[in-house]
Design an enzyme around this catalytic site. Structure first.
Site, mmCIF file in Angstrom:
data_model
loop_
_atom_site.group_PDB
_atom_site.id
_atom_site.type_symbol
_atom_site.label_atom_id
_atom_site.label_comp_id
_atom_site.label_asym_id
_atom_site.label_seq_id
_atom_site.Cartn_x
_atom_site.Cartn_y
_atom_site.Cartn_z
ATOM 1 N N LYS A 56 -0.790 15.488 7.166
ATOM 2 C CA LYS A 56 -1.144 13.970 7.679
ATOM 3 C C LYS A 56 -0.841 13.551 9.389
ATOM 4 O O LYS A 56 -2.458 13.257 9.718
ATOM 5 C CB LYS A 56 -0.646 12.670 6.999
ATOM 6 C CG LYS A 56 -0.443 12.620 5.214
ATOM 7 C CD LYS A 56 -0.077 11.535 4.922
ATOM 8 C CE LYS A 56 -0.160 10.844 3.315
ATOM 9 N NZ LYS A 56 1.134 9.691 3.495
ATOM 10 N N ASP A 103 -3.023 3.812 3.319
ATOM 11 C CA ASP A 103 -2.069 3.228 2.728
ATOM 12 C C ASP A 103 -1.696 2.146 3.011
ATOM 13 O O ASP A 103 -0.926 0.936 1.969
ATOM 14 C CB ASP A 103 -0.531 4.708 2.861
ATOM 15 C CG ASP A 103 -1.346 5.552 2.543
ATOM 16 O OD1 ASP A 103 -1.192 6.117 1.607
ATOM 17 O OD2 ASP A 103 -0.830 6.735 3.181
#
Length: 298
Positions: free
Chosen positions: A71, A107
């Site tokens: 990520k 997210d």
């Protein structure tokens, strides 16, 4: 499902990746809307990340989700980064727009959407357990909706300090130590409590970061756990027994995925159907594990 030269490809990269529920979620959504797309899990070793992203561009893959351990590292291979990706310092979604790779982080928005209303955040005392990547994304989302105060509790003091420093320009935030007197006070006064670590995740289902929930948790609080396997973690079971509202982690998974889906396809995601399929899958898998354990005991 028909796959031919016109089928658009999306997927997820990570290592390992076999546990991911994203293929089930996205392929379910593609079929529901009759879209000529397919979603594939790609196991990518960390040393192969740059090649994988070049391959995305060369093969015309329309979008990728990005999971552990890529990520942060994947950011340098994106052509552009959204504001959320820059602030959070991580990318979990890449959108291929005519060869331009845009790194995003869904997210934060996914978590807030899973709550159903920002009213659970705005003007409220909020306690966030954890200071890792998921906690970081959630913390930025929380501060955008102006809580009265955001308190972060983490086992590693150093990581907690780093997170609080990066969040300080965006709103009131403090760090407390798990289990100390100030932590107990904040736990008792918080209207929203979010667990954002892997504690209690399968197979360690009997673990909870808070063990004395029935006496410590305020009965009017909403307790969220970003873990979705099992759907009801030990923490959520304890919180429910204490009279709290509870929210499992499946909603965040679905909503962050739905944002990516819409960016890739230009179509609204069938969120309810995506969640229904995943919930049924997880419940079936849990029932199978219980059955195996029962037979082993016999």
């Amino acid at each position: 499902m028909r796959i031919d030269g016109s089928t658009k490809v999306a997927g997820v990269i990570g290592y390992p990746i076999g546990h991911s529920l994203s293929p089930l979620m996205h392929n379910t959504a593609f079929r529901e809307l009759g879209l000529d797309f397919v979603y594939v899990p790609f196991p990518v070793h960390p040393q192969d990340l740059a090649q994988a992203i070049r391959g995305m561009r060369a093969l015309g893959i329309v979008g990728l989700n990005v999971t552990v351990p890529h990520k942060v590292a994947v950011m340098e291979y994106c052509d552009e980064l959204t504001e959320d990706a820059q602030r959070i310092g991580a990318v979990n979604t890449i959108i291929n727009r005519d060869g331009v790779l845009i790194g995003d982080n869904t997210d934060a928005r996914g978590f807030v959407t899973s709550l159903g209303s920002p009213a659970y955040i705005t003007g409220q005392e909020v306690l966030l357990l954890g200071a890792g990547g998921a906690a970081r994304a959630i913390a930025f989302a929380l501060l955008q909706h102006k809580p009265k105060r955001l308190t972060i509790a983490n086992r590693s003091k150093e990581r907690g300090i780093q997170l609080v420093k990066s969040l300080a320009p965006f709103g009131p935030v403090e760090l407390v130590e798990l289990g100390d007197e100030l932590f107990i006070q904040r736990l008792a006064s918080s209207g929203l409590i979010i667990h954002a670590t892997s504690c209690g995740m399968y197979p360690a289902c009997d673990e909870s970061i808070i063990t004395d929930a029935t006496t410590l948790l305020p009965k009017d609080a909403l307790v969220c756990d970003i873990v979705y396997n099992p759907l009801k973690t030990k923490l959520l079971a304890l919180a429910e027994a204490a009279g709290c509202q509870i929210l499992d982690g499946l909603g965040m998974l679905v909503h962050q995925g739905a944002i990516a889906f819409e960016a890739w396809t230009g179509r609204p995601a069938p969120v309810a159907h995506m969640e229904e399929v995943l919930r049924a899958h997880l419940m079936s898998r849990a029932a199978g594990e219980v059955s195996k354990e029962s037979k082993a005991e016999e």
